[in-house]
Design an enzyme around this catalytic site. Structure first.
Site, mmCIF file in Angstrom:
data_model
loop_
_atom_site.group_PDB
_atom_site.id
_atom_site.type_symbol
_atom_site.label_atom_id
_atom_site.label_comp_id
_atom_site.label_asym_id
_atom_site.label_seq_id
_atom_site.Cartn_x
_atom_site.Cartn_y
_atom_site.Cartn_z
ATOM 1 N N ASN A 16 41.123 1.732 14.451
ATOM 2 C CA ASN A 16 41.638 0.477 15.038
ATOM 3 C C ASN A 16 41.928 0.658 16.527
ATOM 4 O OD1 ASN A 16 42.018 -1.886 13.104
ATOM 5 N ND2 ASN A 16 42.766 -0.156 11.877
ATOM 6 N N ARG A 67 65.513 10.214 12.783
ATOM 7 C CA ARG A 67 64.550 9.138 13.083
ATOM 8 C C ARG A 67 64.906 8.467 14.413
ATOM 9 N NH1 ARG A 67 61.027 7.124 9.693
ATOM 10 N NH2 ARG A 67 62.019 7.999 7.872
ATOM 11 N N MET A 92 52.107 6.121 10.815
ATOM 12 C CA MET A 92 52.607 6.302 9.457
ATOM 13 C C MET A 92 54.086 6.692 9.381
ATOM 14 S SD MET A 92 49.995 5.399 7.840
ATOM 15 C CE MET A 92 50.295 5.844 6.128
ATOM 16 N N ASN A 109 51.728 -4.861 14.394
ATOM 17 C CA ASN A 109 51.229 -3.896 13.397
ATOM 18 C C ASN A 109 50.049 -4.523 12.673
ATOM 19 O OD1 ASN A 109 51.241 -1.565 11.642
ATOM 20 N ND2 ASN A 109 52.144 -2.863 10.069
ATOM 21 N N HIS A 111 48.060 -4.374 8.934
ATOM 22 C CA HIS A 111 48.201 -3.895 7.554
ATOM 23 C C HIS A 111 47.006 -4.389 6.742
ATOM 24 C CE1 HIS A 111 50.122 -2.502 3.928
ATOM 25 N NE2 HIS A 111 49.843 -3.662 3.365
ATOM 26 N N ASP A 147 56.078 -3.647 6.897
ATOM 27 C CA ASP A 147 54.978 -4.589 6.732
ATOM 28 C C ASP A 147 55.449 -6.040 6.542
ATOM 29 O OD1 ASP A 147 53.157 -2.455 6.934
ATOM 30 O OD2 ASP A 147 53.312 -2.039 4.799
ATOM 31 N N GLU A 176 39.369 -5.395 9.935
ATOM 32 C CA GLU A 176 40.511 -5.027 10.794
ATOM 33 C C GLU A 176 40.055 -4.839 12.229
ATOM 34 O OE1 GLU A 176 43.196 -1.898 9.436
ATOM 35 O OE2 GLU A 176 42.390 -2.087 7.429
HETATM 36 C C1 GRF Z 1 44.292 0.906 8.657
HETATM 37 O O1 GRF Z 1 43.778 0.501 7.409
HETATM 38 C C2 GRF Z 1 45.522 0.110 8.995
HETATM 39 O O2 GRF Z 1 45.508 -1.200 8.532
HETATM 40 C C3 GRF Z 1 46.599 0.891 8.278
HETATM 41 O O3 GRF Z 1 46.233 2.238 8.440
HETATM 42 C C4 GRF Z 1 44.821 2.327 8.621
HETATM 43 C C5 GRF Z 1 44.595 3.036 9.918
HETATM 44 O O4 GRF Z 1 43.243 3.355 10.149
HETATM 45 N N1 GRF Z 1 47.901 0.554 8.800
HETATM 46 P P1 GRF Z 1 42.788 3.859 11.574
HETATM 47 O O5 GRF Z 1 43.632 5.084 11.927
HETATM 48 O O6 GRF Z 1 42.979 2.750 12.556
HETATM 49 O O7 GRF Z 1 41.345 4.241 11.418
#
Ligand code: GRF
Length: 223
Positions: A16, A67, A92, A109, A111, A147, A176
């Site tokens: 992404n 955190r 993450m 974000n 998702h 989310d 995405e």
């Molecule tokens: C994607 O599916 C996004 O929606 C989710 O984590 C994945 C990340 O993929 N939050 P990348 O690292 O962008 O390839």
């Protein structure tokens, strides 16, 4: 045109991020990525940023006692780069509430589901288990609950008979990569804003043809 200064948070592959990098190269795109931060030293996305000559750094969460302390280091790095808008792209880590408040309405974000359905991990497996017929992806403003938050854009795909988790994930991921640049364009250009926890302000957006009727708003607008 003054471009919005964007920071991107990643933890892994960074596909992404790559889509946002490519969008940034298109003429008149209203945003530029000025910093990529990964919490994972080996994230593939770091190399993608470097290949595009975008400053990239690792801030390893393991080096922090809490955190809040990790999030404070993130904010410090982002503000040193004069980031105006933050995009999570496969980041993450959960954020502390103070971090979310700090970047309120300046933080997106993506998702891989049609939120508010299926927030959290193992999304595609749960989609298949539930037997729903449509899935997709969502770009939303970040709120303290994982989310959740005002929805900027969504795109849908049919769940096919015999779909596997990997097959569905790949089809959603391709979407995405179209949706995130589209949503970033809407936000960075000021075409949309948050009003009472709903994203408002879209004008003149029409679906074109049966294929894009599944998209809201139409991805033919803009990019
Ligand atoms: C994607 O599916 C996004 O929606 C989710 O984590 C994945 C990340 O993929 N939050 P990348 O690292 O962008 O390839």
């Amino acid at each position: 045109m003054k471009k919005t200064r964007v920071g991107v948070l990643i933890s892994g592959r960074g596909s992404n991020l790559q889509a946002l990098i490519e969008a940034g190269k298109t003429r008149g795109f209203p945003a530029e990525i000025v910093l990529v931060v990964s919490n994972m030293p080996k994230a593939l996305g770091l190399a993608r940023a470097e290949a595009a000559s975008i400053p990239a750094r690792t801030i390893d969460h393991k080096g922090f006692a809490s955190r809040e302390a990790f999030d404070a280091a993130l904010t410090e790095a982002l503000e040193a780069a004069r980031v105006e808008l933050l995009c999570n792209a496969g980041f993450m880590r959960l954020h502390s509430e103070s971090f979310v408040r700090h970047w309120w309405n300046r933080h997106l974000n993506i998702h891989p589901s049609l939120l508010p359905a299926f927030p959290g991990l193992n999304t595609h497996a749960r989609v298949l288990e539930a037997g729903v017929m449509l899935s997709g992806c969502t770009v939303h403003f970040v709120r303290p609950e994982m989310d959740s938050g005002p929805i900027v854009a969504q795109a849908a795909v049919p769940v096919l008979p015999g779909d596997t988790e990997d097959g569905l994930a790949a089809r959603v991921l391709a979407l995405e990569h179209r949706l995130y640049p589209h949503a970033l364009r809407l936000v960075a250009s000021g075409a949309v804003r948050v009003e009472g926890e709903i994203v408002a302000g879209l004008t003149g957006v029409k679906a074109k043809g049966p294929q894009t009727a599944l998209f809201s708003p139409s991805l033919d607008e803009g990019l």
